[in-house]
Design a protein around this motif. Structure first.
Motif, short mmCIF file in Angstrom:
data_model
loop_
_atom_site.label_atom_id
_atom_site.label_comp_id
_atom_site.label_asym_id
_atom_site.label_seq_id
_atom_site.Cartn_x
_atom_site.Cartn_y
_atom_site.Cartn_z
N SER A 1 -3.57 7.13 3.82
CA SER A 1 -4.02 7.44 2.46
C SER A 1 -3.08 8.44 1.79
O SER A 1 -2.77 8.33 0.60
CB SER A 1 -5.44 8.00 2.49
OG SER A 1 -6.36 7.03 2.91
N PRO B 1 -8.32 12.98 4.02
CA PRO B 1 -7.89 11.58 4.01
C PRO B 1 -7.00 11.27 5.21
O PRO B 1 -6.38 12.16 5.81
CB PRO B 1 -7.11 11.47 2.70
CG PRO B 1 -7.60 12.60 1.86
CD PRO B 1 -7.90 13.70 2.82
N ARG C 1 -2.73 16.56 3.26
CA ARG C 1 -3.98 15.81 3.39
C ARG C 1 -5.17 16.66 2.91
O ARG C 1 -6.06 16.18 2.22
CB ARG C 1 -4.20 15.38 4.83
CG ARG C 1 -3.27 14.27 5.31
CD ARG C 1 -3.40 14.06 6.80
NE ARG C 1 -4.76 13.68 7.16
CZ ARG C 1 -5.31 13.90 8.35
NH1 ARG C 1 -4.62 14.54 9.30
NH2 ARG C 1 -6.54 13.51 8.60
N GLU D 1 -6.54 12.46 -6.85
CA GLU D 1 -5.78 12.77 -5.64
C GLU D 1 -4.30 12.93 -5.95
O GLU D 1 -3.62 13.81 -5.40
CB GLU D 1 -6.01 11.69 -4.60
CG GLU D 1 -7.44 11.67 -4.06
CD GLU D 1 -7.66 10.55 -3.06
OE1 GLU D 1 -6.85 9.61 -3.04
OE2 GLU D 1 -8.63 10.62 -2.30
N MET E 1 -7.39 4.79 -3.91
CA MET E 1 -6.92 6.08 -4.40
C MET E 1 -7.35 6.27 -5.85
O MET E 1 -7.41 5.32 -6.62
CB MET E 1 -5.39 6.15 -4.35
CG MET E 1 -4.82 6.11 -2.95
SD MET E 1 -5.34 7.55 -2.02
CE MET E 1 -5.06 6.93 -0.39
N SER F 1 0.03 6.67 0.69
CA SER F 1 -0.21 5.92 -0.53
C SER F 1 -0.21 6.82 -1.76
O SER F 1 0.35 6.49 -2.80
CB SER F 1 -1.55 5.17 -0.42
OG SER F 1 -1.82 4.47 -1.61
N THR F 2 -0.84 8.00 -1.62
CA THR F 2 -0.87 8.96 -2.73
C THR F 2 0.52 9.46 -3.03
O THR F 2 0.91 9.61 -4.21
CB THR F 2 -1.80 10.15 -2.38
OG1 THR F 2 -3.10 9.65 -2.08
CG2 THR F 2 -1.88 11.12 -3.54
#
Length: 226
Positions: free
Chosen positions: A42, A38, A27, A5, A1, A45-46
């Protein structure tokens, strides 16, 4: 990442306001690559990284419907304020309506999210543009109906700062200029041609009509030899 983002997600959630964003929208919002969103992992995680960077409780877990939204009264976004003022203006009559619209348009500083790439938020940006354009347009129309071309020009100027390619707003600028806004009909037409290019053809009949009524304020190339 990467940090971009996280920043994109924060901006997207701030603009989305109370409506929030579902997983697919989120997303798309954090995507930095064309036609490639993503993965859900992902996104998670962001979200975690953004949550860690914000005050506790500002980014709760997704709702039962899977929507993410910012929480707390400390989140102040011009777009949210604009939306509230514009909506309130639709619900009242008289001077209050004009004042609410003027207050909303006073928040406009330029195109929405003018800096950086926001490809994943195209739909959101189109919505913002449409609301700003509508608010400026109805404010200008109401001002012209009240014989106040100066107020109409102020509304148009705010709208064009955000949506410079709106033929409808350029039409209102021409009308206000012809009625004495101080902008000048010839100048308004020249600027409309420069900004709209081929789309200026849609505005030209109105200019011709107004120029016939105000021959001294024609664009130089339209002036007939005496």
């Amino acid at each position: 990442m990467n940090r971009s983002e996280v920043t994109r997600l924060l901006v997207a959630l701030a603009v989305a306001g109370e409506r929030g964003m579902n997983v697919d929208e989120a997303r798309a919002a954090i995507s930095t690559k064309v036609d490639k969103d993503p993965s859900v992992s992902s996104l998670h995680s962001t979200v975690s990284r953004l949550r860690a960077a914000l005050p506790e409780g500002m980014l709760p877990d997704a709702t039962a419907s899977g929507a993410y939204r910012l929480a707390g009264d400390d989140v102040e976004v011009d777009w949210a304020t604009f939306s509230t003022l514009a909506a309130n203006a639709e619900a009242v009559d008289g001077p209050d309506r004009a004042e609410l619209r003027a207050a909303a348009l006073g928040l406009v500083r330029g195109p929405a999210l003018a800096h950086g790439g926001w490809e994943g938020m195209d739909a959101m940006l189109r919505h913002i543009d449409a609301v700003v354009e509508h608010t400026a347009l109805v404010a200008a129309v109401d001002a012209m109906a009240a014989d106040d071309p100066h107020r109409a020009e102020a509304a148009v100027a705010a709208g064009l700062a955000a949506v410079a390619g709106s033929p409808r707003l350029w039409e209102q600028r021409l009308r206000a200029a012809a009625d004495g806004s101080g902008y000048g009909l010839a100048r308004a037409w020249a600027d409309a041609q420069a900004r709209l290019r081929d789309d200026a053809a849609a505005v030209e009949p109105l200019y011709r009509q107004l120029a016939d009524r105000h021959p001294s304020d024609r664009y130089p190339s339209d002036r007939h030899p005496s």
